[in-house]
Design a protein around this motif. Structure first.
Motif, PDB file in Angstrom:
ATOM      1  N   UNK A   1       0.909  -1.211  -0.054  1.00  0.00           N
ATOM      2  CA  UNK A   1       0.118   0.051  -0.051  1.00  0.00           C
ATOM      3  C   UNK A   1       0.842   1.131   0.042  1.00  0.00           C
ATOM      4  N   UNK A   2       2.060   1.086   0.935  1.00  0.00           N
ATOM      5  CA  UNK A   2       2.618   2.413   1.094  1.00  0.00           C
ATOM      6  C   UNK A   2       3.453   2.398  -0.381  1.00  0.00           C
ATOM      7  N   UNK A   3       4.306   1.741  -0.919  1.00  0.00           N
ATOM      8  CA  UNK A   3       4.832   1.906  -2.257  1.00  0.00           C
ATOM      9  C   UNK A   3       3.977   2.385  -3.274  1.00  0.00           C
ATOM     10  N   UNK A   4       2.766   1.791  -3.495  1.00  0.00           N
ATOM     11  CA  UNK A   4       1.904   1.875  -4.615  1.00  0.00           C
ATOM     12  C   UNK A   4       1.101   3.322  -4.290  1.00  0.00           C
ATOM     13  N   UNK A   5       0.884   3.613  -2.984  1.00  0.00           N
ATOM     14  CA  UNK A   5       0.328   5.010  -2.981  1.00  0.00           C
ATOM     15  C   UNK A   5       1.373   6.298  -3.206  1.00  0.00           C
ATOM     16  N   UNK A   6       2.714   5.793  -2.788  1.00  0.00           N
ATOM     17  CA  UNK A   6       3.681   7.093  -2.868  1.00  0.00           C
ATOM     18  C   UNK A   6       3.932   7.196  -4.437  1.00  0.00           C
ATOM     19  N   UNK A   7       3.968   6.074  -5.216  1.00  0.00           N
ATOM     20  CA  UNK A   7       4.410   6.236  -6.603  1.00  0.00           C
ATOM     21  C   UNK A   7       3.370   6.722  -7.277  1.00  0.00           C
TER      22      UNK A   7
END
Length: 300
Positions: A41-47
């Motif tokens: 969730x963190x990786x996809x949200x930031x990207x």
């Protein structure tokens, strides 16, 4: 131009930053479903949010100098070693994001980032010896002595929220019992007050501050007094150790500026019987940049 990322225990905010000014910002609150696989969730949200920022402002990533990430927990060499409020260990966030963005990416503890924003641009810029306390979902912070940020070599250090104030007390997200964070974070206060009122704890900090804490309900006032007493113990211990000229409160607690609750805390802090050196107490201020301090400080 830089990008600042503020990763919190309950949200992620991303801003396009020019020195001390946020030009545009995106924000996402984590749902219960998001937490099922929080790292992805963190990786996809930031990207996605960075890409949206670029598109909305007609920029390419090559026009960005760097990405700075302010993260809760223990940080070491681009790795989120431990973040109790996110239930994360050994998360190589910088490495994961570097797969998508070929520019410098840095990560630092969120309390240190917010403190840097306030020291360079905000409420602490006129002082040399400073204590910054970031109070929200957890409690973090930083210390400046003679204008320099104190930083250990191995980990981020200065885990102000994880000083034990009640041995064998409430369980903390870090795994210990009786930590200051378990009694004096805004999350702890919200959980206790909503438990007292038999309410769902999934409420906003603004509702807690402006509605629940002003109730004459005796249980709520008792919860608030316990919160203030524990926070006073923590703050005054840090005063005795570091002797700051100024204490700056950041995180969601910075929104208590002008609130009688902050005035009650200050009265306890300045009471000579609560401090070792009973002379003039440090000045108490709130963060100029409020919750934006993490984003701005991440770029520093």
């Amino acid at each position: 131009m830089k990008i600042g990322v503020d990763l919190g225990g309950s949200h992620v905010g991303i801003g396009l930053v020019d020195e001390d000014r946020i030009i545009d910002i995106k924000d996402k609150i984590f749902t219960r479903q998001d937490r099922v696989n929080i790292e992805e969730t963190i990786v996809s949200s930031i990207k996605t949010m960075i890409e949206d920022l670029m598109k909305d402002n007609n920029l390419t990533i090559e026009q960005i100098e760097s990405i700075g990430i302010a993260s809760p927990g223990t940080i070491s060499h681009g790795v989120l070693v431990k973040a109790g409020n996110l239930n994360i260990k050994d998360f190589k966030l910088v490495e994961r994001l570097q797969e998508f963005f070929n520019i410098p990416i840095h990560m630092r503890n969120d309390g240190k980032c917010a403190a840097l924003a306030e020291k360079v641009y905000g409420s602490m810029k006129e002082y040399d010896d400073c204590l910054f306390m970031n109070i929200g979902t957890g409690i973090g912070g930083a210390v400046f002595i003679d204008g320099k940020l104190l930083e250990p070599k191995k980990y981020s250090g200065f885990e102000l929220g994880h000083m034990v104030v009640n041995k064998g007390g409430r369980h903390c997200s870090c795994g210990k019992q009786g930590c200051l964070e378990a009694y004096a974070s805004i999350k702890a206060l919200k959980n206790k007050v909503t438990e007292t009122l038999d309410m769902d704890s999934d409420i906003s900090g603004q509702y807690l501050r402006e509605e629940l804490l002003i109730k004459d309900h005796p249980g709520v006032q008792e919860d608030l007094e316990v919160f203030l007493d524990y926070l006073t113990v923590g703050v005054c211990n840090y005063i005795d150790i570091f002797e700051p000229e100024v204490i700056c409160f950041g995180g969601s607690f910075s929104y208590y500026e002008g609130n009688p609750i902050l005035d009650r805390l200050i009265a306890k802090i300045v009471d000579p019987k609560n401090r070792f050196n009973q002379g003039e107490p440090p000045k108490v201020v709130t963060a100029t940049y409020k919750n934006d301090a993490g984003i701005i400080g991440a770029t520093l």
